[in-house]
Design a protein around this motif. Structure first.
Motif, PDB file in Angstrom:
ATOM      1  N   GLY A   1     -78.888  51.013  71.532  1.00 24.09           N
ATOM      2  CA  GLY A   1     -78.735  52.270  72.044  1.00 24.09           C
ATOM      3  C   GLY A   1     -79.550  52.467  72.387  1.00 24.09           C
ATOM      4  O   GLY A   1     -80.158  53.633  72.236  1.00 24.09           O
ATOM      5  N   LYS A   2     -80.797  51.892  72.372  1.00 30.02           N
ATOM      6  CA  LYS A   2     -82.254  52.457  73.020  1.00 30.02           C
ATOM      7  C   LYS A   2     -82.598  52.819  74.238  1.00 30.02           C
ATOM      8  O   LYS A   2     -83.185  53.942  74.158  1.00 30.02           O
ATOM      9  CB  LYS A   2     -82.879  50.955  73.482  1.00 30.02           C
ATOM     10  N   THR A   3     -81.900  52.738  75.707  1.00 23.25           N
ATOM     11  CA  THR A   3     -81.673  53.185  76.833  1.00 23.25           C
ATOM     12  C   THR A   3     -80.746  54.842  76.307  1.00 23.25           C
ATOM     13  O   THR A   3     -81.765  55.100  77.370  1.00 23.25           O
ATOM     14  CB  THR A   3     -80.609  52.420  78.134  1.00 23.25           C
TER      15      THR A   3
ATOM     16  N   ARG B   1     -75.591  57.925  82.113  1.00 26.48           N
ATOM     17  CA  ARG B   1     -75.068  56.826  81.601  1.00 26.48           C
ATOM     18  C   ARG B   1     -75.107  55.243  81.607  1.00 26.48           C
ATOM     19  O   ARG B   1     -75.505  55.005  82.693  1.00 26.48           O
ATOM     20  CB  ARG B   1     -73.621  56.876  81.236  1.00 26.48           C
ATOM     21  N   VAL B   2     -75.758  54.285  80.329  1.00 30.64           N
ATOM     22  CA  VAL B   2     -75.705  52.670  81.091  1.00 30.64           C
ATOM     23  C   VAL B   2     -74.635  52.529  81.818  1.00 30.64           C
ATOM     24  O   VAL B   2     -74.964  51.669  82.451  1.00 30.64           O
ATOM     25  CB  VAL B   2     -75.978  52.480  79.642  1.00 30.64           C
ATOM     26  N   GLU B   3     -73.441  52.759  81.159  1.00 27.19           N
ATOM     27  CA  GLU B   3     -72.305  52.578  82.490  1.00 27.19           C
ATOM     28  C   GLU B   3     -72.047  52.820  84.075  1.00 27.19           C
ATOM     29  O   GLU B   3     -71.797  52.019  84.185  1.00 27.19           O
ATOM     30  CB  GLU B   3     -70.614  52.686  81.135  1.00 27.19           C
ATOM     31  N   ASP B   4     -72.614  53.761  83.742  1.00 31.00           N
ATOM     32  CA  ASP B   4     -72.164  53.869  84.976  1.00 31.00           C
ATOM     33  C   ASP B   4     -73.207  53.912  86.182  1.00 31.00           C
ATOM     34  O   ASP B   4     -74.377  54.369  86.931  1.00 31.00           O
ATOM     35  CB  ASP B   4     -72.908  55.833  85.347  1.00 31.00           C
TER      36      ASP B   4
ATOM     37  N   PHE C   1     -77.706  46.360  80.916  1.00 31.19           N
ATOM     38  CA  PHE C   1     -78.679  46.129  79.839  1.00 31.19           C
ATOM     39  C   PHE C   1     -80.266  46.093  80.836  1.00 31.19           C
ATOM     40  O   PHE C   1     -80.698  45.213  81.172  1.00 31.19           O
ATOM     41  CB  PHE C   1     -78.107  45.605  78.180  1.00 31.19           C
ATOM     42  N   SER C   2     -81.137  45.666  79.819  1.00 27.29           N
ATOM     43  CA  SER C   2     -82.512  46.390  79.818  1.00 27.29           C
ATOM     44  C   SER C   2     -82.920  44.908  79.945  1.00 27.29           C
ATOM     45  O   SER C   2     -82.520  44.361  79.521  1.00 27.29           O
ATOM     46  CB  SER C   2     -83.399  47.252  79.045  1.00 27.29           C
ATOM     47  N   LEU C   3     -83.883  44.700  81.801  1.00 27.04           N
ATOM     48  CA  LEU C   3     -84.811  43.203  81.668  1.00 27.04           C
ATOM     49  C   LEU C   3     -85.895  43.384  81.270  1.00 27.04           C
ATOM     50  O   LEU C   3     -86.666  42.199  81.102  1.00 27.04           O
ATOM     51  CB  LEU C   3     -83.852  42.923  83.139  1.00 27.04           C
TER      52      LEU C   3
ATOM     53  N   ASN D   1     -78.376  55.010  64.733  1.00 27.51           N
ATOM     54  CA  ASN D   1     -77.636  55.238  65.888  1.00 27.51           C
ATOM     55  C   ASN D   1     -76.193  55.075  65.590  1.00 27.51           C
ATOM     56  O   ASN D   1     -76.030  54.647  64.817  1.00 27.51           O
ATOM     57  CB  ASN D   1     -78.367  54.945  67.685  1.00 27.51           C
ATOM     58  N   LYS D   2     -75.580  55.741  66.231  1.00 23.93           N
ATOM     59  CA  LYS D   2     -74.306  55.766  66.949  1.00 23.93           C
ATOM     60  C   LYS D   2     -73.307  56.348  65.430  1.00 23.93           C
ATOM     61  O   LYS D   2     -72.251  55.950  65.002  1.00 23.93           O
ATOM     62  CB  LYS D   2     -73.566  54.446  66.923  1.00 23.93           C
ATOM     63  N   LEU D   3     -73.558  56.976  65.476  1.00 22.69           N
ATOM     64  CA  LEU D   3     -72.947  57.317  64.176  1.00 22.69           C
ATOM     65  C   LEU D   3     -72.132  58.073  63.755  1.00 22.69           C
ATOM     66  O   LEU D   3     -71.092  57.904  63.270  1.00 22.69           O
ATOM     67  CB  LEU D   3     -73.577  59.205  63.076  1.00 22.69           C
ATOM     68  N   ASP D   4     -71.836  58.231  65.210  1.00 19.79           N
ATOM     69  CA  ASP D   4     -70.566  58.402  65.800  1.00 19.79           C
ATOM     70  C   ASP D   4     -69.435  57.771  66.077  1.00 19.79           C
ATOM     71  O   ASP D   4     -67.737  58.273  65.806  1.00 19.79           O
ATOM     72  CB  ASP D   4     -70.799  59.588  67.155  1.00 19.79           C
ATOM     73  N   ARG D   5     -69.440  56.862  66.145  1.00 21.32           N
ATOM     74  CA  ARG D   5     -68.784  55.390  66.012  1.00 21.32           C
ATOM     75  C   ARG D   5     -67.559  55.285  64.854  1.00 21.32           C
ATOM     76  O   ARG D   5     -68.810  55.660  63.887  1.00 21.32           O
ATOM     77  CB  ARG D   5     -69.499  54.448  65.924  1.00 21.32           C
TER      78      ARG D   5
ATOM     79  N   GLY E   1     -85.475  46.721  69.471  1.00 21.09           N
ATOM     80  CA  GLY E   1     -84.211  46.875  68.639  1.00 21.09           C
ATOM     81  C   GLY E   1     -83.481  45.741  69.001  1.00 21.09           C
ATOM     82  O   GLY E   1     -83.314  45.253  70.357  1.00 21.09           O
ATOM     83  N   HIS E   2     -82.067  45.287  68.627  1.00 13.12           N
ATOM     84  CA  HIS E   2     -81.189  44.309  68.943  1.00 13.12           C
ATOM     85  C   HIS E   2     -80.259  45.443  70.546  1.00 13.12           C
ATOM     86  O   HIS E   2     -80.572  46.467  70.556  1.00 13.12           O
ATOM     87  CB  HIS E   2     -79.988  44.379  67.893  1.00 13.12           C
ATOM     88  N   GLY E   3     -80.070  44.109  71.393  1.00 15.62           N
ATOM     89  CA  GLY E   3     -79.436  44.740  72.378  1.00 15.62           C
ATOM     90  C   GLY E   3     -78.178  45.577  72.553  1.00 15.62           C
ATOM     91  O   GLY E   3     -77.260  45.225  71.008  1.00 15.62           O
ATOM     92  N   GLY E   4     -77.926  46.662  72.593  1.00 15.73           N
ATOM     93  CA  GLY E   4     -76.809  47.204  72.644  1.00 15.73           C
ATOM     94  C   GLY E   4     -76.957  47.968  71.503  1.00 15.73           C
ATOM     95  O   GLY E   4     -76.275  49.033  71.267  1.00 15.73           O
TER      96      GLY E   4
HETATM   97  P1  GDP Z   1     -80.090  48.977  74.673  1.00 13.70           P
HETATM   98  O1  GDP Z   1     -79.343  48.057  74.804  1.00 13.70           O
HETATM   99  O2  GDP Z   1     -80.504  48.901  72.736  1.00 13.70           O
HETATM  100  O3  GDP Z   1     -80.290  49.692  75.470  1.00 13.70           O
HETATM  101  O4  GDP Z   1     -78.153  49.991  73.932  1.00 13.70           O
HETATM  102  P2  GDP Z   1     -77.671  50.892  75.296  1.00 13.70           P
HETATM  103  O5  GDP Z   1     -78.466  52.705  74.801  1.00 13.70           O
HETATM  104  O6  GDP Z   1     -77.582  50.429  76.459  1.00 13.70           O
HETATM  105  O7  GDP Z   1     -76.408  51.840  74.459  1.00 13.70           O
HETATM  106  C1  GDP Z   1     -75.367  49.881  74.113  1.00 13.70           C
HETATM  107  C2  GDP Z   1     -74.005  50.448  74.495  1.00 13.70           C
HETATM  108  O8  GDP Z   1     -73.722  51.781  73.394  1.00 13.70           O
HETATM  109  C3  GDP Z   1     -73.957  51.553  75.718  1.00 13.70           C
HETATM  110  O9  GDP Z   1     -72.514  51.689  75.855  1.00 13.70           O
HETATM  111  C4  GDP Z   1     -73.827  53.237  75.313  1.00 13.70           C
HETATM  112  O10 GDP Z   1     -73.282  54.404  75.562  1.00 13.70           O
HETATM  113  C5  GDP Z   1     -73.398  53.192  73.488  1.00 13.70           C
HETATM  114  N1  GDP Z   1     -73.986  53.520  73.003  1.00 13.70           N
HETATM  115  C6  GDP Z   1     -75.934  53.406  72.794  1.00 13.70           C
HETATM  116  N2  GDP Z   1     -75.683  54.771  72.491  1.00 13.70           N
HETATM  117  C7  GDP Z   1     -74.430  55.315  71.302  1.00 13.70           C
HETATM  118  C8  GDP Z   1     -73.789  56.640  70.467  1.00 13.70           C
HETATM  119  O11 GDP Z   1     -74.712  57.182  70.326  1.00 13.70           O
HETATM  120  N3  GDP Z   1     -72.896  56.385  69.954  1.00 13.70           N
HETATM  121  C9  GDP Z   1     -71.288  55.932  70.726  1.00 13.70           C
HETATM  122  N4  GDP Z   1     -70.866  55.653  70.847  1.00 13.70           N
HETATM  123  N5  GDP Z   1     -72.475  54.857  71.824  1.00 13.70           N
HETATM  124  C10 GDP Z   1     -73.111  54.548  72.310  1.00 13.70           C
END
Ligand code: GDP
Length: 687
Positions: free
Chosen positions: A21-23, A41-44, A60-62, A134-138, A16-19
């Motif tokens: 939510g894959k990781t 958490r990605v942020e941590d 993000f994943s490299l 993904n991110k249905l909560d957003r 999927g596109h970066g961001g």
């Molecule tokens: P990747 O680049 O596809 O691996 O995406 P990441 O897993 O790094 O996620 C990118 C950002 O989206 C991070 O800040 C995550 O915390 C956030 N994120 C991922 N999944 C969700 C989700 O289901 N809901 C919300 N609100 N944020 C998410």
């Protein structure tokens, strides 16, 4: 980790596109299935899949990460592929070994550039596909909108098997259409409930079209359905699984990786609907000129395919492979058909992110890793002894960006050479080249992020490396004809030096190279010294002419000369040749030539104007255009190479990542006079 039979193994790549939510989804899958007890958490910077320092720093994943988990009696090898365009090659390598691709699409951002280009790649590989919205909560989550988009881009095979129960702040769970039940989550734990009233009508509608879509694939099921019988969920699943395996149906699921809604259902779907390695078509391998099919039979000869190499600062090189047949055990000795060398497995392991877990065996269909397999590269086959069959190597895309690097000091040069060898071995998309003309060490890669990462890796291996300005290999030539005398005379003490030659220089057409004509008659220069004149000219051509760059496309005629019976020597005539050639060049209207690249840019049609305008600004000449698939157009142009130094980055910004290009050296052409002063180099010493 216990051993799993081939039918119970699932090799799944998250794309999927970066961001998107894959990781986070990988982390959630590991968490809900009990493979990890605490969710990072990605942020941590503490997720299983983003474990390198570079990934933690960037968030993000490299690189491709492997994260296995168990679900019931299944083992799932999850591959988290980076979504950034520079690292698409990692995703392509993963597609070679994955039996299923899960496309993670953000419910807010929908289908994005990388989603689409990776989908096309999976389509080419014939890899079965599922989608997780993904991110249905957003805020601004729009499942219905994303579903329309998916259908629009990827066709009628798109089949929602779930619906959200609430979106944005109200998101609580998902409705499972096959089971006709809702799963509502409380503190990450699912409660199975009837479909909520407010969703009922819509759910029935979508469910009906899903069931119809499934039963048409099976005559018997269809007949019963037409007679009014609704097949149960197990039957529906079985038929659906066949469609998934065949790559004709793409179930769409949904949830939130962050809140862990729908994640357990996704794990279940991977095991129930996703194919095992045994369900996939056999892999074709080359045995000499023959092609043989290999099936994942654990009792056959061991055969494995290396799809990733990791350089671990502590363990050294780790080769990650999929076992295509047989069972690999510690002490198995295999051969690498590419080199003929033997590779003996010592430490056999499986990886979970950076963690290495020793295992007793890896059966057919499963993914494993081994340390210190000397001389084994990504894309290599590990074949049984005496049967050097090989799998088709991975086709990595051509590099698009080049940088020049050098060791900070002379003392670092050896370290750099060592580190480079290790980094290149692990990264098949990276190439190194020594350009003798510009005296630079060049690294060719997939983009700025890819090359920056390579630099960081070199530094982490102890090489003090810096990036320098990329030199363009300019050349020079002449546009007029001129004659000059080259006289070398030295008469201080003892034996003197004396040699004189008369040279005429004339321009030749582009690409003609160098021609030397000997018109000496009557012994004006003794025969044995004439090659020395030519040598002097050739040395000067290579060292640089009037502007300090190598000279090309000239004819030099030596038509007269003088000598001295005692003082003349080879050296004196070589020097005379050098002096005469330089003097003639100065008088023959010298000009600079610049390299021109043949460029092919492919972009969506609506961006054609922007890209052509930009090429114009780069002094490019468009030669033609061609329409291609999916509403794209390819533009063919000739562009000065100097204007393409950072094109990979700039094209990405002009097109929002929707453009790609190839460039190769085409020819040399005159450098416009207004640019000469910028390019001119001081003459090399000693000329
Ligand atoms: P990747 O680049 O596809 O691996 O995406 P990441 O897993 O790094 O996620 C990118 C950002 O989206 C991070 O800040 C995550 O915390 C956030 N994120 C991922 N999944 C969700 C989700 O289901 N809901 C919300 N609100 N944020 C998410």
């Amino acid at each position: 980790m216990k051993e799993f039979p081939t039918e119970k193994i699932r090799n799944v790549v998250l794309l999927g596109h970066g961001g998107s939510g894959k990781t986070t989804l990988a982390e959630a899958l590991l968490h809900v299935t009990g493979a990890i007890s605490r969710k990072g958490r990605v942020e941590d910077g503490n997720t299983v899949c983003d474990f390198t320092d570079e990934e933690k720093a960037r968030g993000f994943s490299l690189s491709l990460a492997l994260a296995p988990f168990e679900w019931g009696d299944h083992k799932v090898n999850l591959l988290d592929a980076p979504g950034y365009a520079d690292f698409e090659f990692e995703a392509l390598a993963a597609l070679r070994v994955a039996d299923l691709a899960i496309f993670v699409v953000s419910a807010v951002d929908g289908v994005q550039v990388q989603t689409e280009s990776l989908w096309r790649a999976a389509e080419q590989f014939g890899t079965p596909r599922m989608v997780f919205v993904n991110k249905l909560d957003r805020e601004r989550s729009d499942f219905a909108g994303v579903l329309d988009q998916l259908r629009d881009r990827f066709g009628a095979g798109i089949a929602p098997t779930q619906l959200p129960v609430g979106e944005e702040h109200d998101h609580r769970g998902v409705a499972d259409l096959l089971r006709d039940r809702a799963f509502v989550y409380e503190n990450g734990k699912p409660n199975e409930l009837p479909i909520p009233e407010d969703l009922r009508e819509h759910e029935e509608q979508v469910r009906e079209s899903l069931v119809e879509g499934i039963v048409v694939a099976d005559d018997e099921l269809l007949e019963r359905y037409l007679e009014g019988e609704v097949p149960d969920s197990a039957e529906l699943e079985k038929t659906l699984a066949r469609g998934v395996s065949a790559g004709t149906v793409f179930p769409v699921m949904c949830g939130s990786a962050l809140l862990e809604t729908g994640v357990d259902l996704l794990a279940r779907a991977v095991c129930d609907l996703g194919p095992s390695p045994a369900d996939r078509p056999p892999v074709g391998v080359r045995a000499g000129s023959e092609e043989v099919d290999v099936s994942p039979d654990p009792s056959a000869d061991p055969l494995a395919f290396v799809f990733k190499t990791i350089v671990d600062p502590y363990v050294g090189q780790i080769s990650v492979f999929k076992v295509l047949s047989g069972t690999i055990r510690p002490d198995t000795t295999l051969v690498v058909p590419r080199t003929g060398a033997e590779a003996r497995i010592h430490a056999l392991m499986t990886l979970r992110g950076k963690e290495q877990v020793t295992v007793p065996s890896i059966p057919a269909g499963d993914i494993g890793a081994a340390a210190k397999l000397q001389g084994v590269h990504t894309g290599d086959t590990l074949a049984p002894k005496g049967k050097p069959v090989s799998v088709q190597p991975i086709e990595f895309p051509e590099p698009v960006l080049t940088i020049a690097i050098r060791a900070k000091s002379q003392a670092d040069e050896d370290k750099l050479a060592n580190a480079l060898a290790r980094v290149l071995e692990a990264d098949p998309a990276l190439r190194m080249e020594r350009n003798e003309e510009t005296q630079q060490t060049l690294l060719h890669g997939m983009g700025e992020a890819h090359l920056n990462l390579a630099i960081e890796k070199l530094r982490s291996l102890g090489a003090d490396v810096e990036v320098e300005e990329l030199q363009i290999p300019y050349r020079e030539t002449i546009t007029g004809t001129a004659e000059a005398e080259g006289k070398y005379k030295k008469q201080t003490g003892g034996h003197g030096q004396f040699g004189v030659c008369y040279l005429r220089v004339e321009p030749l057409p582009r690409g003609a190279g160098f021609e030397f004509v000997d018109q000496i008659v009557g012994g004006a220069i003794p025969r044995q010294f004439i090659p020395a004149v030519q040598k002097g000219i050739e040395e000067t051509m290579a060292e640089g002419g009037v502007f300090g760059y190598p000279v090309m496309d000239v004819r030099v005629t030596c038509f007269d000369g003088k000598y001295h019976p005692v003082d003349s020597s080879e050296l004196s005539f070589k020097m005379a040749g050098r002096l005469g050639f330089k003097a003639a060049l100065e008088k023959a209207s010298p000009v600079l030539l610049e390299p021109i690249s043949a460029l092919e840019v492919t972009v969506p049609q609506e961006l054609q104007g922007d890209v052509m305008g930009d090429l114009n600004a780069r002094r490019g000449r468009v030669q033609g255009t061609e329409l291609s698939d999916h509403g794209e157009v390819t533009i063919f142009a000739e562009v000065p190479t100097a204007e393409l130094k950072r094109y990979a980055t700039e094209l990405r910004s002009i097109t929002g990542g929707r453009g790609r290009f190839k460039a190769r050296h085409s020819h040399y052409d005159f450098l416009p006079p207004n640019l000469v002063d910028q390019v001119r180099r001081s003459r090399p010493e000693g000329g």
